[in-house]
Write an enzyme that holds these catalytic residues in place. Structure first.
Site, PDB file in Angstrom:
ATOM      1  N   LYS A   1      13.594  26.913 -21.042  1.00  0.00           N
ATOM      2  CA  LYS A   1      12.948  25.785 -21.726  1.00  0.00           C
ATOM      3  C   LYS A   1      11.729  25.310 -20.922  1.00  0.00           C
ATOM      4  CE  LYS A   1      16.362  26.319 -24.490  1.00  0.00           C
ATOM      5  NZ  LYS A   1      17.573  25.572 -24.731  1.00  0.00           N
TER       6      LYS A   1
HETATM    7  C1  LIG Z   1      18.921  25.575 -25.271  1.00  0.00           C
HETATM    8  C2  LIG Z   1      19.310  24.890 -26.497  1.00  0.00           C
HETATM    9  C3  LIG Z   1      20.448  24.090 -26.584  1.00  0.00           C
HETATM   10  C4  LIG Z   1      21.492  24.003 -25.499  1.00  0.00           C
HETATM   11  O1  LIG Z   1      21.016  23.719 -24.258  1.00  0.00           O
HETATM   12  P1  LIG Z   1      21.808  24.233 -22.944  1.00  0.00           P
HETATM   13  O2  LIG Z   1      21.149  23.446 -21.862  1.00  0.00           O
HETATM   14  O3  LIG Z   1      21.562  25.698 -22.831  1.00  0.00           O
HETATM   15  O4  LIG Z   1      23.229  23.893 -23.112  1.00  0.00           O
HETATM   16  C5  LIG Z   1      20.691  23.404 -27.764  1.00  0.00           C
HETATM   17  N1  LIG Z   1      19.856  23.502 -28.811  1.00  0.00           N
HETATM   18  C6  LIG Z   1      18.761  24.286 -28.774  1.00  0.00           C
HETATM   19  C7  LIG Z   1      17.878  24.340 -29.972  1.00  0.00           C
HETATM   20  C8  LIG Z   1      18.466  25.002 -27.620  1.00  0.00           C
HETATM   21  O5  LIG Z   1      17.396  25.808 -27.600  1.00  0.00           O
END
Ligand SMILES: *Cc1c(COP(=O)(O)O)cnc(C)c1O
Length: 394
Positions: free
Chosen positions: A193
Site C-alpha cells: 500500500k
Molecule cells: C490491503 C487491503 C485490505 C486489508 O488490509 P491488511 O492490512 O492487509 O489486512 C482491505 N481492503 C483492501 C481493499 C485492501 O487492499
C-alpha cells in the site's frame, strides 16, 4: 534490468532512523508514537479522529463490530476487492450481499445497490462497504444519500486511496476516507500500500461515540474512564477509601488485541511525510501509461487519467490476458490480477453465489491486469514495461 514487481515499498534511511530511535525508547508498544501517528494521519486525511490498529483487516473487523453487525444482518459490498472488505461482515456473523461493478470505473455500481435496496422491505440491509478500488475515489456523497434513505451505515474501504479525492459537480473536493459521508474509513499499511508500516491499519471517523468504542475494542474491550464504570466504587477499592483506585479498569465488551506497535507507528509517521511525493510520482506513471495505450486496439479499458485517483494500482483490460501475463513474466515483469471476484471464492460460493451473478465484475476479471505502479519505478523501467507490452501485441 532488475525484476519489476507490480508494487513495492520504499524504505529510506530516515525511516530506518525513526524506527531505530523508537526501538531504543521506553515504549515498544502502547507508547506515544501511536497517538502521534493517529493525529498526523487524521490531519493528512482530514478526519476528526483516527485509531491505529494492527492491520487493515483488523480495522474492518473492529469497524463492523463498532457498527453493531450481528448474526443475519445483510451488508452490501463489491466483488472486485480484497476479500477482507467482505470478510469483516462474516467475522460478526453478518451476511455479505454483493452487487455488480460499474464497468467504466470498476467501482461498486450505485445503481445496482439501489436496485437491491428497492427490491426488499426497508430494514433488510444494514450497511454498505464501498471500496476506492485501485485508488479511484468512490462518490461517497451519493452513497450517503442512498444510505440515509434506507437507514444504513457506511464504511469506506480506502485501503487503496490515502491521498485520493473525489471532486463533485460543484467542484468540491472530498478526501478518500475522511468520513465526511461514511461513518468510518479504513486504511492499511501493508508494504504494497502507499504507506508501509510492515503491518498496520487505521480507522478514521468524525463520530466521537464510534471513536470511543473503537479504542475500547482495540484493547480487549477494557475502559479506564471513571465516568463509564459500571461496578461500584466500593467494589473497586475493596471497601477501603472513597475514590476509584489507580489500578481499576473494567472489561465491558468482548474486544481484541489489535494494537499497532510503536516502532511500526514510527515507520508510518516517517512514510507519511513522503506520501504526497509518492502520490505525485504515481500520477506521472499513470499519465505515461495512459498516453502509451490510448487508441491501442488490444486495450479494452484502463485506469486512465482521473483527477484525485490515488493509483494504488494501474489496471488495463486486454485481449489474451494470460498470454501477456506469461510473456511479461518471461521478461521478469511480475504483474498481478486484482481481483478474482470475491463472490466466486469457494468460501462465498457456499452461500449460493455463482458464475453469471455479476457479468461486469466477471468480464472485468477475464481481461484485467495490474501493471507495475510504485513511486520508485524508474522512467527506464516503465519504458521497458511499455515496450514489452507493445511488442507482445505486434
Ligand atoms: C490491503 C487491503 C485490505 C486489508 O488490509 P491488511 O492490512 O492487509 O489486512 C482491505 N481492503 C483492501 C481493499 C485492501 O487492499
Amino acid at each position: 534490468m532488475n525484476p519489476i514487481p507490480y508494487g513495492r515499498q520504499s524504505v529510506t534511511d530516515e525511516d530506518i532512523k525513526a524506527v531505530t530511535e523508537t526501538l531504543k525508547s521506553d515504549y515498544l508498544t502502547q507508547g506515544p508514537k501511536i497517538a502521534e501517528f493517529e493525529q498526523a494521519f487524521a490531519r493528512y486525511i482530514g478526519s476528526e479522529y483516527a485509531v491505529a490498529v494492527s492491520n487493515g483487516t483488523a480495522a474492518l473487523h473492529l469497524s463492523a463490530l463498532a457498527l453493531g453487525v450481528e448474526k443475519g444482518q445483510k451488508v452490501i459490498t463489491t466483488p472486485i476487492t480484497f476479500a477482507a472488505s467482505a470478510n469483516c461482515v462474516r467475522y460478526c456473523g453478518g451476511e455479505v450481499v454483493f452487487a455488480d461493478i460499474d464497468p467504466d470505473t470498476y467501482l461498486l455500481d450505485i445503481a445496482s445497490v439501489q436496485m437491491l435496496l428497492e427490491a426488499s422491505p426497508k430494514g433488510t440491509y444494514h450497511g454498505i462497504i464501498p471500496v476506492d478500488f485501485a485508488g479511484r475515489a468512490v462518490d461517497m456523497q451519493a452513497f450517503k444519500a442512498l444510505a440515509d434513505e434506507y437507514g444504513l451505515w457506511l464504511i469506506e474501504d480506502a485501503c487503496h486511496a490515502p491521498g485520493g479525492f473525489f471532486i463533485d459537480k460543484q467542484n468540491n473536493k472530498y478526501n478518500c476516507g475522511n468520513s465526511e459521508f461514511a461513518d468510518l474509513g479504513i486504511f492499511s499499511f501493508h508494504p504494497v500500500k502507499h504507506i508501509a508500516a510492515g503491518e498496520g491499519g487505521m480507522i478514521t471517523t468524525n463520530n466521537p461515540t464510534l471513536y470511543k468504542k473503537l479504542l475500547e475494542l482495540r484493547t480487549h474491550g477494557i475502559t479506564r474512564d471513571t465516568n463509564q464504570f459500571e461496578n461500584s466504587r466500593s467494589f473497586a477499592n475493596g471497601g477501603q477509601g472513597e475514590d476509584w483506585p489507580g489500578w481499576y479498569m473494567e472489561m465491558q465488551s468482548l474486544g481484541y488485541n489489535y494494537r499497532l506497535t510503536d516502532f511500526q507507528a514510527a515507520l508510518g509517521i516517517s512514510q507519511l511525510q513522503r506520501a504526497d511525493d509518492g502520490l505525485n510520482r504515481r500520477r506521472q506513471i499513470a499519465a505515461t501509461y495512459e498516453d502509451s495505450f490510448k487508441d491501442k486496439p488490444f486495450i479494452m479499458g484502463q485506469s486512465g487519467v482521473v483527477e484525485g485517483h490515488a493509483y494504488h494500482l494501474y489496471v488495463v483490460e486486454v485481449e489474451n490476458r494470460l498470454g501477456l501475463y506469461n510473456y511479461l513474466r518471461e521478461h521478469r515483469i511480475y504483474t498481478q490480477i486484482h481481483y478474482i471476484p470475491c463472490h466466486l471464492m469457494p468460501y462465498y460460493k457456499q452461500f449460493g453465489w455463482k458464475e453469471g451473478d455479476f457479468p461486469f465484475a466477471e468480464n472485468y476479471y477475464k481481461q484485467c491486469i495490474s501493471l507495475p505502479m510504485y513511486p520508485t519505478l524508474t522512467e527506464e523501467e516503465q519504458e521497458f514495461v511499455i515496450s514489452k507490452i507493445l511488442s507482445f501485441y505486434n
